[in-house]
Design a protein around this motif. Structure first.
Motif, PDB file in Angstrom:
ATOM      1  N   PRO A   1       5.540  -7.695  12.684  1.00  0.00           N
ATOM      2  CA  PRO A   1       4.975  -6.375  13.044  1.00  0.00           C
ATOM      3  C   PRO A   1       5.992  -5.237  13.049  1.00  0.00           C
ATOM      4  O   PRO A   1       5.692  -4.153  13.539  1.00  0.00           O
ATOM      5  CB  PRO A   1       4.442  -6.605  14.463  1.00  0.00           C
TER       6      PRO A   1
ATOM      7  N   SER B   1       9.293   1.045   0.048  1.00  0.00           N
ATOM      8  CA  SER B   1       7.875   0.915   0.417  1.00  0.00           C
ATOM      9  C   SER B   1       6.966   1.713  -0.514  1.00  0.00           C
ATOM     10  O   SER B   1       6.026   2.338  -0.069  1.00  0.00           O
ATOM     11  CB  SER B   1       7.664   1.293   1.881  1.00  0.00           C
TER      12      SER B   1
ATOM     13  N   ARG C   1       0.506  -3.041  11.131  1.00  0.00           N
ATOM     14  CA  ARG C   1       1.359  -3.638  12.166  1.00  0.00           C
ATOM     15  C   ARG C   1       0.551  -4.599  13.034  1.00  0.00           C
ATOM     16  O   ARG C   1       0.973  -5.726  13.295  1.00  0.00           O
ATOM     17  CB  ARG C   1       1.960  -2.519  13.011  1.00  0.00           C
TER      18      ARG C   1
ATOM     19  N   ASN D   1       7.856  -8.643   7.149  1.00  0.00           N
ATOM     20  CA  ASN D   1       6.641  -9.457   7.200  1.00  0.00           C
ATOM     21  C   ASN D   1       6.144  -9.671   8.630  1.00  0.00           C
ATOM     22  O   ASN D   1       5.120 -10.312   8.842  1.00  0.00           O
ATOM     23  CB  ASN D   1       6.883 -10.815   6.537  1.00  0.00           C
TER      24      ASN D   1
ATOM     25  N   ARG E   1       1.830  -8.003  -1.267  1.00  0.00           N
ATOM     26  CA  ARG E   1       2.503  -6.897  -0.560  1.00  0.00           C
ATOM     27  C   ARG E   1       1.509  -5.821  -0.135  1.00  0.00           C
ATOM     28  O   ARG E   1       1.651  -5.235   0.933  1.00  0.00           O
ATOM     29  CB  ARG E   1       3.613  -6.306  -1.442  1.00  0.00           C
TER      30      ARG E   1
ATOM     31  N   LEU F   1       2.731  -3.543   3.125  1.00  0.00           N
ATOM     32  CA  LEU F   1       4.130  -3.172   2.868  1.00  0.00           C
ATOM     33  C   LEU F   1       4.207  -2.054   1.834  1.00  0.00           C
ATOM     34  O   LEU F   1       5.186  -1.320   1.785  1.00  0.00           O
ATOM     35  CB  LEU F   1       4.928  -4.388   2.384  1.00  0.00           C
ATOM     36  N   ILE F   2       3.206  -1.956   0.999  1.00  0.00           N
ATOM     37  CA  ILE F   2       3.091  -0.846   0.057  1.00  0.00           C
ATOM     38  C   ILE F   2       1.665  -0.308   0.151  1.00  0.00           C
ATOM     39  O   ILE F   2       0.759  -1.008   0.606  1.00  0.00           O
ATOM     40  CB  ILE F   2       3.428  -1.273  -1.391  1.00  0.00           C
ATOM     41  N   THR F   3       1.512   0.935  -0.271  1.00  0.00           N
ATOM     42  CA  THR F   3       0.217   1.607  -0.139  1.00  0.00           C
ATOM     43  C   THR F   3      -0.488   1.604  -1.484  1.00  0.00           C
ATOM     44  O   THR F   3       0.111   1.969  -2.488  1.00  0.00           O
ATOM     45  CB  THR F   3       0.445   3.058   0.321  1.00  0.00           C
ATOM     46  N   PRO F   4      -1.771   1.181  -1.507  1.00  0.00           N
ATOM     47  CA  PRO F   4      -2.486   1.211  -2.789  1.00  0.00           C
ATOM     48  C   PRO F   4      -2.795   2.646  -3.219  1.00  0.00           C
ATOM     49  O   PRO F   4      -2.881   3.542  -2.380  1.00  0.00           O
ATOM     50  CB  PRO F   4      -3.772   0.444  -2.484  1.00  0.00           C
TER      51      PRO F   4
ATOM     52  N   PRO G   1      -3.314  -0.113   4.764  1.00  0.00           N
ATOM     53  CA  PRO G   1      -2.081  -0.213   5.537  1.00  0.00           C
ATOM     54  C   PRO G   1      -2.086   0.523   6.880  1.00  0.00           C
ATOM     55  O   PRO G   1      -1.119   0.393   7.630  1.00  0.00           O
ATOM     56  CB  PRO G   1      -1.051   0.424   4.598  1.00  0.00           C
ATOM     57  N   GLN G   2      -3.140   1.240   7.224  1.00  0.00           N
ATOM     58  CA  GLN G   2      -3.107   2.061   8.451  1.00  0.00           C
ATOM     59  C   GLN G   2      -2.765   1.231   9.701  1.00  0.00           C
ATOM     60  O   GLN G   2      -1.974   1.657  10.533  1.00  0.00           O
ATOM     61  CB  GLN G   2      -4.447   2.778   8.667  1.00  0.00           C
TER      62      GLN G   2
ATOM     63  N   ARG H   1      -0.347  -7.701  10.984  1.00  0.00           N
ATOM     64  CA  ARG H   1       0.776  -8.626  10.733  1.00  0.00           C
ATOM     65  C   ARG H   1       1.139  -9.448  11.963  1.00  0.00           C
ATOM     66  O   ARG H   1       1.750 -10.510  11.845  1.00  0.00           O
ATOM     67  CB  ARG H   1       2.001  -7.845  10.243  1.00  0.00           C
TER      68      ARG H   1
END
Lengths: 306, 261
Positions: B106, B260, A73, B104, A48, A53-56, A69-70, A76
């Motif tokens: 975009p 999230s 999109r 999952n 994830r 989908l989640i931020t470390p 995650p920046q 993915r």
């Protein structure tokens, strides 16, 4: 070789619980990389994080040249995902599932339709094209999920326990498909706790426990690095008692689990001669495998938390 | 790094494929859905209209049936949006894991929540149209102003979609929605002038009524169906828009917190 995915010092906590604890990983284009670990080791959380989908809490992540995650999109857009828990659309047919999913990637209906025969063929579902999802078997649903993950022709495919809950026939078919994907140049990252799956499919593996990677390498390397090459399993009611008095003399290392004694040795001959003196004990002599490594590294006790 | 769950929503056109997905599901049951949209208001208006209307003199210069029509338009659109964003959205998020599948790709959570509001608004629009059709067919309104009911139905739908999503974002399971219907929706129906004028209520309850969105919706719908331009229409529109924007933002923050982190 190009690096497709890299994680540096990745860390994620939920409250007091450290789920991913300083994880470092890099995956090369075209390889099949396996993430092994008991339940609760942090595999799914790692996936994830990699998908953005989640931020470390801390750490750096690159997926296909995009910072995650920046820019998740954009990343993915070039990734396919086979999730652990089935989430196909039950209201739709096989073909409709592929159509609707392709649209999420911004594909035109014509482009999806053009890919459809190939995807259905790959999933052995050509004859089920217009069948609704609830009537499919478990294996068919998995294959459809795999086909769905390929709709956007991804460069990297994430698979979270792709064969959990499948019968052997269905599992072998999935394995065959995954090998075809690797052969065609796709990069695969899969999590599993089936050692035979990891051993057959993966070029490289990382064993994960308590949020950390505790060993990395090819299946052979992991075995060579972590464990004696030969295993003799001794069974029987007297096995434990025999182990107490005799096993240490002939085995570098042994473990008692119920009525079975696992003896790990470099040379099994002396031990086998010894065992022939004890007709009340049965035994099995075999080369060490990944499961032995896994159990050595992560322990034999049950993991109850998920 | 800490995700900022309070960040302003980021919209993109990627919500459209989700709307189309929901439409495809709806299409498969369109027959029963449209029948329900039409039959419910007919039953209400004929049953209550004749049943109560026969005993009542005119209310505010109109027949009880005409009075009731505006209430039923708003009530139906409210119900349509509420049921969609509570039960159906929860099913997509939790039971069927449709959101997991979408995330999952975009598409982001912001896109998904936006698609849910727009989709529920679309269903409300359809429901409002059906009631309007019934009103026209039963001859309860002849005013061209009644066409304004169409955008109003969308606005009311968006408003109750946004409010309902807050509840969905907090819900542990389907049973939780009973609280919302019992404590919010049912009192709203009785306080906001659906079946009888708000002026019949004691002053305290009238004050409560004046801040509830359904009151403002009905204050717009009732004059429009009776060929009058609503008094203070900008205020009513502003209140409804305010509920849409604030409700959507709160729901989005709660969904981010839930999914999230």
């Amino acid at each position: 070789m190009a690096i497709v995915l890299s994680a540096q010092n990745l860390r994620k906590c939920y409250g007091d619980q450290v789920v991913v604890d300083g994880l470092n990983l890099s995956i090369q284009r075209g390889e099949c990389f396996g993430l092994l670990g008991p339940n609760g080791a942090g595999k799914t959380t790692t996936l994830r994080l990699m998908l953005g989908l989640i931020t470390p809490d801390t750490g750096e992540l690159q997926l296909l040249d995009h910072a995650v995650p920046q820019q998740a999109r954009a990343a993915r857009l070039r990734v396919g995902v086979v999730p652990q828990i089935d989430n196909l659309d039950p209201d739709f047919t096989v073909a409709e599932n592929l159509l609707v999913y392709g649209r999420y990637f911004g594909m035109s209906d014509a482009a999806i339709e053009a890919r459809m025969p190939e995807l259905l063929e790959f999933a052995n579902l050509t004859h089920k094209r217009d069948v609704k999802v609830p009537t499919l078997s478990g294996g068919m649903k998995r294959r459809l999920t795999l086909a769905r993950a390929l709709v956007n022709d991804p460069e990297v495919i994430f698979l979270d326990e792709p064969t959990t809950g499948l019968d052997p026939q269905a599992r072998h078919l999935i394995w065959q498909r995954l090998r075809e994907l690797t052969a065609s140049g796709k990069t695969l990252l899969l999590t599993t706790h089936f050692m035979d799956e990891a051993e057959r499919l993966c070029h490289r593996l990382a064993v994960m426990d308590n949020g950390r990677i505790i060993s990395t390498g090819s299946p052979r390397e992991l075995i060579a690095q972590n464990i004696e090459p030969q295993v003799v399993e001794v069974f029987g009611e007297q096995a434990a008692a025999w182990a107490q008095s005799h096993a240490a003399r002939h085995a570098q290392r042994f473990e008692v689990s119920g009525e079975t004694v696992y003896c790990y040795v470099a040379d099994a001959q002396p031990l086998l001669l010894e065992l022939q003196q004890h007709p009340e004990l049965r035994y099995l002599h075999r080369p060490a495998n990944l499961e032995d490594v896994f159990l050595k590294l992560t322990g034999r006790e049950m993991r109850e938390q998920s | 790094m800490k995700p900022n769950i309070f960040a302003l929503p980021q919209f993109s056109r990627r919500f459209i494929p989700i709307w189309r997905r929901n439409f495809m599901v709806w299409e498969k049951m369109a027959g029963s859905a449209i029948l329900g949209n039409l039959a419910d208001p007919v039953i209400y208006m004929l049953g209550m209209g004749y049943g109560l209307g026969g005993m009542l003199p005119q209310i505010g210069g109109m027949s009880y049936m005409a009075f009731l029509a505006a209430g039923i338009v708003c009530y139906s659109t409210m119900n349509s949006a509420s049921f969609e964003v509570l039960y159906s959205t929860f099913s997509r998020m939790y039971e069927q894991r449709t959101w997991d599948a979408i995330l999952n790709t975009p598409i982001t959570l912001d896109d998904i929540v936006f698609s849910e509001v727009v989709w529920a608004g679309s269903k409300s629009l359809l429901s409002g149209l059906a009631v309007l059709l019934v009103i026209w067919l039963l001859g309860m309104s002849h005013s061209p102003l009644s066409l304004w009911i169409i955008p109003l139905a969308l606005l009311v739908g968006l408003c109750f979609a946004a409010l309902g999503l807050i509840v969905t974002a907090l819900a542990p399971g389907y049973d939780f929605f009973m609280y919302y219907f019992t404590l919010v929706i049912t009192p709203m129906v009785l306080l906001c002038g659906v079946f009888f004028p708000v002026e019949q209520l004691p002053p305290l309850l009238q004050n409560v009524s004046s801040v509830l969105p359904l009151t403002h919706a009905i204050n717009l719908a009732r004059p429009l169906l009776n060929d009058a331009i609503p008094a203070h229409f900008l205020l009513h529109i502003a209140v409804l828009l305010g509920y849409v924007l604030v409700g959507f933002y709160v729901a989005l923050v709660l969904f981010r917190r839930r999914l999230s982190q």
